[in-house]
Design a protein around this motif. Structure first.
Motif, PDB file in Angstrom:
ATOM      1  N   GLU A   1       0.846  -1.188   0.000  1.00  0.00           N
ATOM      2  CA  GLU A   1       0.000   0.000   0.000  1.00  0.00           C
ATOM      3  C   GLU A   1       0.883   1.240   0.000  1.00  0.00           C
ATOM      4  O   GLU A   1       1.849   1.320   0.770  1.00  0.00           O
ATOM      5  CB  GLU A   1      -0.925   0.000   1.218  1.00  0.00           C
ATOM      6  CG  GLU A   1      -1.968   1.087   1.184  1.00  0.00           C
ATOM      7  CD  GLU A   1      -3.041   0.878   2.228  1.00  0.00           C
ATOM      8  OE1 GLU A   1      -3.735   1.871   2.550  1.00  0.00           O
ATOM      9  OE2 GLU A   1      -3.189  -0.248   2.723  1.00  0.00           O
ATOM     10  N   MET A   2       0.567   2.200  -0.872  1.00  0.00           N
ATOM     11  CA  MET A   2       1.379   3.395  -1.023  1.00  0.00           C
ATOM     12  C   MET A   2       0.518   4.633  -0.841  1.00  0.00           C
ATOM     13  O   MET A   2      -0.613   4.681  -1.318  1.00  0.00           O
ATOM     14  CB  MET A   2       2.018   3.434  -2.419  1.00  0.00           C
ATOM     15  CG  MET A   2       2.719   2.169  -2.833  1.00  0.00           C
ATOM     16  SD  MET A   2       3.365   2.295  -4.526  1.00  0.00           S
ATOM     17  CE  MET A   2       4.581   3.594  -4.326  1.00  0.00           C
ATOM     18  N   ASP A   3       1.059   5.642  -0.171  1.00  0.00           N
ATOM     19  CA  ASP A   3       0.413   6.951  -0.063  1.00  0.00           C
ATOM     20  C   ASP A   3       1.295   7.980  -0.762  1.00  0.00           C
ATOM     21  O   ASP A   3       2.426   8.229  -0.337  1.00  0.00           O
ATOM     22  CB  ASP A   3       0.210   7.352   1.401  1.00  0.00           C
ATOM     23  CG  ASP A   3      -0.875   6.540   2.085  1.00  0.00           C
ATOM     24  OD1 ASP A   3      -1.829   6.141   1.387  1.00  0.00           O
ATOM     25  OD2 ASP A   3      -0.767   6.302   3.303  1.00  0.00           O
ATOM     26  N   ILE A   4       0.785   8.533  -1.868  1.00  0.00           N
ATOM     27  CA  ILE A   4       1.491   9.568  -2.613  1.00  0.00           C
ATOM     28  C   ILE A   4       0.960  10.918  -2.146  1.00  0.00           C
ATOM     29  O   ILE A   4      -0.203  11.249  -2.374  1.00  0.00           O
ATOM     30  CB  ILE A   4       1.293   9.393  -4.125  1.00  0.00           C
ATOM     31  CG1 ILE A   4       1.791   8.011  -4.568  1.00  0.00           C
ATOM     32  CG2 ILE A   4       2.006  10.507  -4.896  1.00  0.00           C
ATOM     33  CD1 ILE A   4       1.472   7.687  -6.024  1.00  0.00           C
ATOM     34  N   LYS A   5       1.806  11.693  -1.492  1.00  0.00           N
ATOM     35  CA  LYS A   5       1.381  12.955  -0.897  1.00  0.00           C
ATOM     36  C   LYS A   5       1.455  14.072  -1.941  1.00  0.00           C
ATOM     37  O   LYS A   5       2.540  14.396  -2.441  1.00  0.00           O
ATOM     38  CB  LYS A   5       2.252  13.282   0.311  1.00  0.00           C
ATOM     39  CG  LYS A   5       2.194  12.211   1.406  1.00  0.00           C
ATOM     40  CD  LYS A   5       3.107  12.534   2.563  1.00  0.00           C
ATOM     41  CE  LYS A   5       3.047  11.445   3.632  1.00  0.00           C
ATOM     42  NZ  LYS A   5       3.939  11.740   4.788  1.00  0.00           N
ATOM     43  N   ILE A   6       0.299  14.663  -2.248  1.00  0.00           N
ATOM     44  CA  ILE A   6       0.225  15.772  -3.205  1.00  0.00           C
ATOM     45  C   ILE A   6      -0.554  16.897  -2.532  1.00  0.00           C
ATOM     46  O   ILE A   6      -1.773  17.007  -2.677  1.00  0.00           O
ATOM     47  CB  ILE A   6      -0.448  15.345  -4.521  1.00  0.00           C
ATOM     48  CG1 ILE A   6       0.200  14.066  -5.060  1.00  0.00           C
ATOM     49  CG2 ILE A   6      -0.373  16.472  -5.553  1.00  0.00           C
ATOM     50  CD1 ILE A   6      -0.439  13.550  -6.332  1.00  0.00           C
ATOM     51  N   PRO A   7       0.127  17.738  -1.756  1.00  0.00           N
ATOM     52  CA  PRO A   7      -0.569  18.811  -1.028  1.00  0.00           C
ATOM     53  C   PRO A   7      -1.394  19.699  -1.958  1.00  0.00           C
ATOM     54  O   PRO A   7      -0.947  20.064  -3.042  1.00  0.00           O
ATOM     55  CB  PRO A   7       0.582  19.598  -0.387  1.00  0.00           C
ATOM     56  CG  PRO A   7       1.702  18.607  -0.280  1.00  0.00           C
ATOM     57  CD  PRO A   7       1.573  17.739  -1.490  1.00  0.00           C
ATOM     58  N   PHE A   8      -2.618  19.995  -1.509  1.00  0.00           N
ATOM     59  CA  PHE A   8      -3.548  20.876  -2.209  1.00  0.00           C
ATOM     60  C   PHE A   8      -3.909  20.377  -3.612  1.00  0.00           C
ATOM     61  O   PHE A   8      -4.241  21.180  -4.490  1.00  0.00           O
ATOM     62  CB  PHE A   8      -2.984  22.310  -2.269  1.00  0.00           C
ATOM     63  CG  PHE A   8      -2.712  22.882  -0.910  1.00  0.00           C
ATOM     64  CD1 PHE A   8      -3.760  23.281  -0.086  1.00  0.00           C
ATOM     65  CD2 PHE A   8      -1.414  22.978  -0.437  1.00  0.00           C
ATOM     66  CE1 PHE A   8      -3.515  23.789   1.179  1.00  0.00           C
ATOM     67  CE2 PHE A   8      -1.160  23.489   0.834  1.00  0.00           C
ATOM     68  CZ  PHE A   8      -2.212  23.891   1.644  1.00  0.00           C
ATOM     69  N   LEU A   9      -3.856  19.062  -3.802  1.00  0.00           N
ATOM     70  CA  LEU A   9      -4.366  18.502  -5.053  1.00  0.00           C
ATOM     71  C   LEU A   9      -5.834  18.867  -5.213  1.00  0.00           C
ATOM     72  O   LEU A   9      -6.307  19.186  -6.297  1.00  0.00           O
ATOM     73  CB  LEU A   9      -4.197  16.976  -5.060  1.00  0.00           C
ATOM     74  CG  LEU A   9      -4.761  16.239  -6.271  1.00  0.00           C
ATOM     75  CD1 LEU A   9      -4.097  16.721  -7.559  1.00  0.00           C
ATOM     76  CD2 LEU A   9      -4.594  14.733  -6.107  1.00  0.00           C
ATOM     77  N   VAL A  10      -6.554  18.843  -4.082  1.00  0.00           N
ATOM     78  CA  VAL A  10      -7.931  19.323  -4.066  1.00  0.00           C
ATOM     79  C   VAL A  10      -8.039  20.573  -3.211  1.00  0.00           C
ATOM     80  O   VAL A  10      -8.346  21.652  -3.706  1.00  0.00           O
ATOM     81  CB  VAL A  10      -8.912  18.244  -3.569  1.00  0.00           C
ATOM     82  CG1 VAL A  10     -10.339  18.788  -3.555  1.00  0.00           C
ATOM     83  CG2 VAL A  10      -8.832  16.995  -4.430  1.00  0.00           C
TER      84      VAL A  10
END
Length: 219
Positions: free
Chosen positions: A54-63
């Motif tokens: 399981e992977m969490d790709i952190k993309i701040p303020f994607l939404v």
């Protein structure tokens, strides 16, 4: 401001795309994806689970928040890419109908769904595909057949055509009973499944960016 008012957002959203990274040593799918993500300047965390990775790709303020992230769950049989977006709990029938109409209008290969629980309400955007070795088993047992026109696995004939073309390279997984591209026993960057998963991550992110303003009106 009422439920359906459009929210102005002055933050420009640059397109995000993760590219294939070539390496010359044996790595797992998760490690290959991690290199692609980090090369683009984003962080990723992954853990091995009983079922896979399981992977969490952190993309701040994607939404809309600093904690926004894409979750990628890879098992032996399939992989799922998901983002869960917290929204305001609807207080009226009209508000509930607005959400239902929105998610129902966006159900294709990339699916939108609404989860409304006691403590939280969220919109999930997700996609899921069979793994290539799962497709291989279906082909082996003649449960899918290109010629007969029933070759769709999650509506993707291209995946099966690619599988047929590369079938010889996949026999090692049956012969050696490896966790296909999860173990790091094979150079994932030489494989087409790495490209498939990365492409799908990019497609999901693109869909989220296109829908960002529509989603923000529910937050």
């Amino acid at each position: 401001m009422n439920w359906m008012d459009t929210i102005e957002n002055n933050n420009s959203v640059e397109p995000i795309e993760f590219n294939v990274v070539k390496v010359d040593h044996n790595i797992s799918l998760a490690e290959a994806i991690q290199l692609s993500v980090e090369k683009s300047g984003y962080e990723v965390e992954f853990i091995e689970t009983f079922y896979g990775i399981e992977m969490d790709i952190k993309i701040p303020f994607l939404v809309g928040t600093e904690d926004d992230m894409i979750n990628v769950n890879i098992t032996r049989d399939d992989y799922t890419i998901t983002i869960d977006i917290d929204i305001r709990r609807p207080n009226t029938i009209e508000e509930k109908l607005d959400i239902l109409e929105y998610v129902n209008d966006n159900n294709g290969f990339i699916s939108f769904s609404w989860n409304n629980e006691e403590e939280l309400s969220l919109i999930s955007i997700w996609m899921s595909r069979e793994r290539l070795d799962a497709v291989d088993m279906l082909l082996e047992h003649r449960l899918i057949n290109i010629e007969m026109g029933n070759a769709y696995v999650n509506d993707d004939k291209e995946l099966i055509q690619e599988k047929l073309a590369q079938r010889g390279e996949l026999e090692v997984y049956r012969d050696e009973d490896l966790e296909f591209n999860l173990s790091g026993e094979w150079n994932a960057t030489h494989g087409f499944e790495y490209r498939y998963i990365l492409r799908d991550i990019n497609e999901l992110i693109n869909a989220i960016q296109e829908e960002r303003e529509n989603i923000l009106r529910f937050t």
